[in-house]
Design a protein around this motif. Structure first.
Motif, PDB file in Angstrom:
ATOM      1  N   ALA A 103      14.263 -11.908 -35.423  1.00  0.00           N
ATOM      2  CA  ALA A 103      13.042 -11.093 -35.559  1.00  0.00           C
ATOM      3  C   ALA A 103      11.778 -11.898 -35.228  1.00  0.00           C
ATOM      4  O   ALA A 103      10.792 -11.329 -34.764  1.00  0.00           O
ATOM      5  CB  ALA A 103      12.951 -10.519 -36.966  1.00  0.00           C
ATOM      6  N   HIS A 104      11.819 -13.220 -35.482  1.00  0.00           N
ATOM      7  CA  HIS A 104      10.612 -14.030 -35.296  1.00  0.00           C
ATOM      8  C   HIS A 104      10.732 -15.025 -34.142  1.00  0.00           C
ATOM      9  O   HIS A 104       9.849 -15.872 -33.962  1.00  0.00           O
ATOM     10  CB  HIS A 104      10.255 -14.745 -36.613  1.00  0.00           C
ATOM     11  CG  HIS A 104      10.090 -13.801 -37.765  1.00  0.00           C
ATOM     12  ND1 HIS A 104      11.129 -13.455 -38.600  1.00  0.00           N
ATOM     13  CD2 HIS A 104       9.010 -13.082 -38.191  1.00  0.00           C
ATOM     14  CE1 HIS A 104      10.704 -12.578 -39.502  1.00  0.00           C
ATOM     15  NE2 HIS A 104       9.430 -12.324 -39.276  1.00  0.00           N
ATOM     16  N   ALA A 105      11.789 -14.892 -33.369  1.00  0.00           N
ATOM     17  CA  ALA A 105      12.021 -15.826 -32.262  1.00  0.00           C
ATOM     18  C   ALA A 105      10.896 -15.755 -31.236  1.00  0.00           C
ATOM     19  O   ALA A 105      10.467 -14.669 -30.858  1.00  0.00           O
ATOM     20  CB  ALA A 105      13.360 -15.514 -31.597  1.00  0.00           C
ATOM     21  N   GLY A 106      10.401 -16.905 -30.843  1.00  0.00           N
ATOM     22  CA  GLY A 106       9.365 -16.983 -29.807  1.00  0.00           C
ATOM     23  C   GLY A 106       7.955 -16.749 -30.321  1.00  0.00           C
ATOM     24  O   GLY A 106       6.994 -16.856 -29.575  1.00  0.00           O
ATOM     25  N   MET A 107       7.804 -16.424 -31.605  1.00  0.00           N
ATOM     26  CA  MET A 107       6.458 -16.128 -32.141  1.00  0.00           C
ATOM     27  C   MET A 107       5.665 -17.403 -32.465  1.00  0.00           C
ATOM     28  O   MET A 107       4.462 -17.355 -32.641  1.00  0.00           O
ATOM     29  CB  MET A 107       6.567 -15.260 -33.405  1.00  0.00           C
ATOM     30  CG  MET A 107       6.984 -13.823 -33.152  1.00  0.00           C
ATOM     31  SD  MET A 107       6.832 -12.846 -34.671  1.00  0.00           S
ATOM     32  CE  MET A 107       7.696 -11.356 -34.216  1.00  0.00           C
ATOM     33  N   LYS A 108       6.347 -18.506 -32.594  1.00  0.00           N
ATOM     34  CA  LYS A 108       5.699 -19.790 -32.935  1.00  0.00           C
ATOM     35  C   LYS A 108       4.799 -19.654 -34.170  1.00  0.00           C
ATOM     36  O   LYS A 108       3.629 -20.080 -34.161  1.00  0.00           O
ATOM     37  CB  LYS A 108       4.873 -20.326 -31.742  1.00  0.00           C
ATOM     38  CG  LYS A 108       5.691 -20.546 -30.499  1.00  0.00           C
ATOM     39  CD  LYS A 108       6.377 -21.903 -30.530  1.00  0.00           C
ATOM     40  CE  LYS A 108       7.354 -22.084 -29.382  1.00  0.00           C
ATOM     41  NZ  LYS A 108       8.598 -22.738 -29.731  1.00  0.00           N
ATOM     42  N   ILE A 109       5.344 -19.032 -35.188  1.00  0.00           N
ATOM     43  CA  ILE A 109       4.607 -18.850 -36.454  1.00  0.00           C
ATOM     44  C   ILE A 109       4.451 -20.224 -37.115  1.00  0.00           C
ATOM     45  O   ILE A 109       5.393 -21.021 -37.148  1.00  0.00           O
ATOM     46  CB  ILE A 109       5.371 -17.867 -37.364  1.00  0.00           C
ATOM     47  CG1 ILE A 109       5.310 -16.452 -36.768  1.00  0.00           C
ATOM     48  CG2 ILE A 109       4.828 -17.874 -38.789  1.00  0.00           C
ATOM     49  CD1 ILE A 109       6.244 -15.454 -37.420  1.00  0.00           C
ATOM     50  N   THR A 110       3.231 -20.512 -37.625  1.00  0.00           N
ATOM     51  CA  THR A 110       2.979 -21.823 -38.253  1.00  0.00           C
ATOM     52  C   THR A 110       3.274 -21.756 -39.754  1.00  0.00           C
ATOM     53  O   THR A 110       3.351 -20.662 -40.342  1.00  0.00           O
ATOM     54  CB  THR A 110       1.506 -22.244 -38.066  1.00  0.00           C
ATOM     55  OG1 THR A 110       0.682 -21.309 -38.793  1.00  0.00           O
ATOM     56  CG2 THR A 110       1.098 -22.266 -36.604  1.00  0.00           C
TER      57      THR A 110
END
Ligand code: HEM
Length: 152
Positions: A103-110
């Motif tokens: 679900a969060h792949a590639g979002m580069k969430i910090t």
């Protein structure tokens, strides 16, 4: 004679029931976190408040711009979050969304964004006066997901 048989049977039934009670005396069935939280009702209203908090949070709301702008997408996220919390706390729901990694792949969430997200959830739990123990138990389920969400 009939009376005697009746009382003999009654005595055995009473003894059986008493011994059942003895067996169960030490068994304390701890309610699930789902029940302690207040079930689907509390989880739903906390999720709605949480999404309102996220929408007002300048640290992360840009991440959800497309979601908020699409009614269907927002409802899907809301329902997925409710199902995820319900299922994760022992409730009768089934989470049908993607894994946290996908679900969060590639979002580069910090890590800072992850902190803001959980702070918004904590504020929603506080808003509805969810007790400290239940609040911490829920956060203890969600925070380990950080490794699948941050920097992916
Ligand atoms: C413990 C923390 C988190 C949990 C439990 C969580 C949970 C979820 C769930 C259940 C979905 C839906 C998956 C699906 O559609 O199948 C999702 C999507 C998403 N998450 Fe997270 N998330 C967390 C942290 C974050 C953070 C920190 C951010 C960004 C700041 C974020 C941004 C997003 C975005 C943008 C989506 C896509 C929404 C859409 O489909 O429109 N998430 N998350």
């Amino acid at each position: 004679m009939k009376t005697k048989i009746f009382f003999t049977v009654l005595t055995f039934v009473a003894m059986a029931l008493t011994s059942c009670n003895d067996d169960n005396k030490d068994e304390k069935i701890e309610p699930t976190l789902y029940t302690r939280l207040g079930g689907i009702e509390t989880i739903s209203k906390v999720t709605d408040k949480f999404l309102t908090n996220v929408a007002a949070d300048d640290l992360i709301n840009s991440r959800f711009e497309a979601t908020v702008g699409n009614h269907y997408r927002l409802q899907l996220l809301r329902n997925n979050l409710i199902d995820q919390i319900c299922a994760g706390t022992g409730g009768p729901c089934q989470y049908k969304g993607e894994t946290m990694l996908d679900a969060h792949a590639g979002m580069k969430i910090t890590a800072a964004e992850f902190g803001a997200f959980t702070a918004d959830l904590t504020a929603a739990l506080d808003y509805y006066e969810v007790a400290e123990r239940e609040k911490n138990d829920l956060l203890a389920i969600l925070t380990p997901m950080e490794s699948d969400i941050v920097d992916k």
